[in-house]
Write a protein that holds these residues in place. Structure first.
Motif, PDB file in Angstrom:
ATOM      1  N   UNK A  42      57.475  62.196 -40.598  1.00 14.49           N
ATOM      2  CA  UNK A  42      58.534  61.245 -40.237  1.00 14.49           C
ATOM      3  C   UNK A  42      58.680  61.098 -38.723  1.00 14.49           C
ATOM      4  N   UNK A  43      58.846  62.191 -37.953  1.00  9.71           N
ATOM      5  CA  UNK A  43      58.945  61.995 -36.504  1.00  9.71           C
ATOM      6  C   UNK A  43      57.677  61.434 -35.879  1.00  9.71           C
ATOM      7  N   UNK A  44      56.514  61.824 -36.404  1.00  9.63           N
ATOM      8  CA  UNK A  44      55.266  61.273 -35.870  1.00  9.63           C
ATOM      9  C   UNK A  44      55.206  59.769 -36.104  1.00  9.63           C
ATOM     10  N   UNK A  45      55.551  59.325 -37.313  1.00  7.81           N
ATOM     11  CA  UNK A  45      55.525  57.893 -37.596  1.00  7.81           C
ATOM     12  C   UNK A  45      56.561  57.147 -36.760  1.00  7.81           C
ATOM     13  N   UNK A  46      57.757  57.739 -36.614  1.00  8.36           N
ATOM     14  CA  UNK A  46      58.777  57.088 -35.802  1.00  8.36           C
ATOM     15  C   UNK A  46      58.310  56.949 -34.355  1.00  8.36           C
ATOM     16  N   UNK A  47      57.645  57.961 -33.829  1.00  9.66           N
ATOM     17  CA  UNK A  47      57.105  57.891 -32.467  1.00  9.66           C
ATOM     18  C   UNK A  47      56.047  56.795 -32.371  1.00  9.66           C
ATOM     19  N   UNK A  61      70.316  62.813 -36.598  1.00 11.04           N
ATOM     20  CA  UNK A  61      71.717  62.409 -36.610  1.00 11.04           C
ATOM     21  C   UNK A  61      72.057  61.678 -37.902  1.00 11.04           C
ATOM     22  N   UNK A  62      71.135  60.845 -38.381  1.00 13.85           N
ATOM     23  CA  UNK A  62      71.363  60.105 -39.621  1.00 13.85           C
ATOM     24  C   UNK A  62      71.456  61.043 -40.822  1.00 13.85           C
ATOM     25  N   UNK A 113      63.844  50.942 -40.194  1.00 20.20           N
ATOM     26  CA  UNK A 113      65.112  51.249 -40.849  1.00 20.20           C
ATOM     27  C   UNK A 113      64.907  52.069 -42.119  1.00 20.20           C
ATOM     28  N   UNK A 114      63.732  51.919 -42.739  1.00 24.02           N
ATOM     29  CA  UNK A 114      63.453  52.692 -43.953  1.00 24.02           C
ATOM     30  C   UNK A 114      63.443  54.184 -43.651  1.00 24.02           C
ATOM     31  N   UNK A 115      62.902  54.562 -42.504  1.00 22.89           N
ATOM     32  CA  UNK A 115      62.844  55.982 -42.144  1.00 22.89           C
ATOM     33  C   UNK A 115      64.246  56.569 -41.994  1.00 22.89           C
TER      34      UNK A 115
END
Length: 429
Positions: A42-47, A61-62, A113-115
């Motif tokens: 998840x963090x890798x994809x968000x980056x 936070x979410x 937004x899905x993440x």
């Protein structure tokens, strides 16, 4: 020598004696691998999608509010419903969220937004499930084997924490969709095991899940200073001495930026060693004092890591801290499962979830603030010292917790007698 090695070896008796525990343990091993892989993906994809540290940080936070709300509510439903059913339905929900992440990753333009939304939903479902998972161990493992079961659960977690992120790192370099697919598959296998666990219905007079039942659980916990000690000492230890967010900066100061992964794995390595050699913990009857001593060692280890001059000494100090934290966790889980009545176990597990999940979040915020004021090493060393002082103050303020002894404690003896009577009745039937 043989006797010493026997005390340091792993106690597998819960796996040997309880079919349901074997199924739950196997399920936990499998899903833990998938969960840690997704925690990397998840963090890798968000980056990859945003190239923004803030966007990556907002994922946590979410997840915070769903953890708090669903953790407490999960405790209430764990005491009111069939715990096996809660676990299975939650597992189905978690499989669904992993599948959504996989599909989103396969899109030509994955949606950011899905993440966030799926991250919040996943945390909520996992927090609903966790109290039932914690509470059910009390019912499928013998009273005298609770310490061994806590040690095995710790071993499972630490093994996954070391191996699975590395596997996740390999998978995400190939495809984030593949990482989510592996996570989804682990839930399929896990469900096949959980389906075979026997039904674990609530007590006939169990209170329905409600705000009133939650408050009843909180009042029960507050009436017992020995339980409050397990929560407060752990929170103090994490708030004052947690500092993993500083590791990238510490690696730079040590002129070894390539060693940041080594620093992140150090606590898990120490905890794994503690789990593998922790059979001796079953012989400890004064678990309250054990928690206090372990928390002090945790603080000392963190403080020394801020003074150590090279990477390997820092690694050793953090590993020492991780081992102490794991021993503390084993003692705390043993106290919880040996003294809390089954009708309250789920609600108290919800409170426990908040205590051990919120502490690291607040601790890393404290570490960042103190590092900004006085530097990375100042933050680690002063945090460790503050941890030792806070734990000492709590030990002085909570004499019942400090003097807790499973051989004489009324709650432990009452729960042991209840378990023995239930086992005798089942054998007769």
């Amino acid at each position: 020598m043989k006797r010493l090695l026997r005390h340091l070896s792993l106690d597998l008796s819960p796996l040997r004696d309880s079919r349901d525990y074997r199924l739950l343990f196997g399920s936990g091993v499998i899903t833990m691998f998938g969960t840690f892989i997704t925690m990397v993906a998840v963090p890798v994809q968000m980056k990859q999608l945003t190239d923004s540290p803030l966007a990556v940080g907002l994922v946590s936070l979410a997840e915070f509010v769903p953890m708090v709300v669903c953790g407490l509510w999960g405790g209430a439903i764990a005491d009111a419903l069939d715990r096996r059913k809660v676990i299975v339905l939650s597992e189905l929900g978690l499989m669904g969220t992993s599948a959504v992440l996989m599909v989103n990753a396969m899109l030509p333009e994955p949606q950011i937004w899905v993440l966030y939304v799926i991250g919040a939903i996943t945390t909520g479902i996992a927090s609903l499930q966790r109290p039932s998972l914690e509470a059910v161990l009390q019912q499928v493992v013998k009273h005298e084997q609770q310490s061994a079961a806590a040690m095995l659960s710790s071993l499972r977690w630490n093994f996954g924490a070391i191996v699975a992120p590395a596997l996740g790192g390999v998978l995400v370099t190939w495809s984030t969709a593949a990482a989510y697919a592996v996570d989804t598959l682990t839930f399929v296998v896990s469900l096949a095991l959980l389906w075979r666990v026997r039904a674990i219905p609530p007590a006939e007079d169990a209170a329905p899940p409600s705000l009133q039942s939650l408050l009843d659980g909180v009042r029960y916990a507050m009436r017992r200073s020995d339980l409050m000690g397990t929560y407060l000492v752990d929170i103090a230890a994490m708030v004052f001495a947690m500092g993993t967010t500083l590791f990238p900066f510490l690696a730079d100061e040590l002129r070894a930026p390539h060693a940041v992964g080594l620093l992140y794995s150090a606590a898990a390595v120490g905890a794994l060693i503690a789990s593998l050699t922790g059979r001796w913990t079953a012989r400890v009857q004064r678990q309250g004092l054990g928690v206090i001593v372990a928390a002090v060692v945790w603080g000392v280890g963190v403080a020394l890591s801020g003074l150590a001059p090279n990477v390997w000494l820092v690694f050793a100090c953090i590993a020492l801290a991780g081992a102490a934290d794991m021993i503390s966790g084993i003692f705390r889980m043993t106290m919880w499962n040996q003294t809390i009545p089954p009708e309250y176990r789920g609600r108290l597990a919800g409170i426990e979830l908040l205590s051990y999940a919120s502490g690291p979040m607040l601790g890393n915020a404290r570490a960042g603030l103190m590092a900004d004021l006085g530097g990375v090493r100042f933050s680690l060393t002063s945090g460790g010292v503050l941890c030792v002082a806070a734990v000492a103050a709590l030990a002085a303020a909570l004499p019942k917790f400090r003097r807790y002894d499973a051989r004489t404690d009324e709650h432990a003896l009452s729960e042991k007698a209840r378990r023995e009577a239930a086992a005798a009745a089942e054998a007769t039937a």
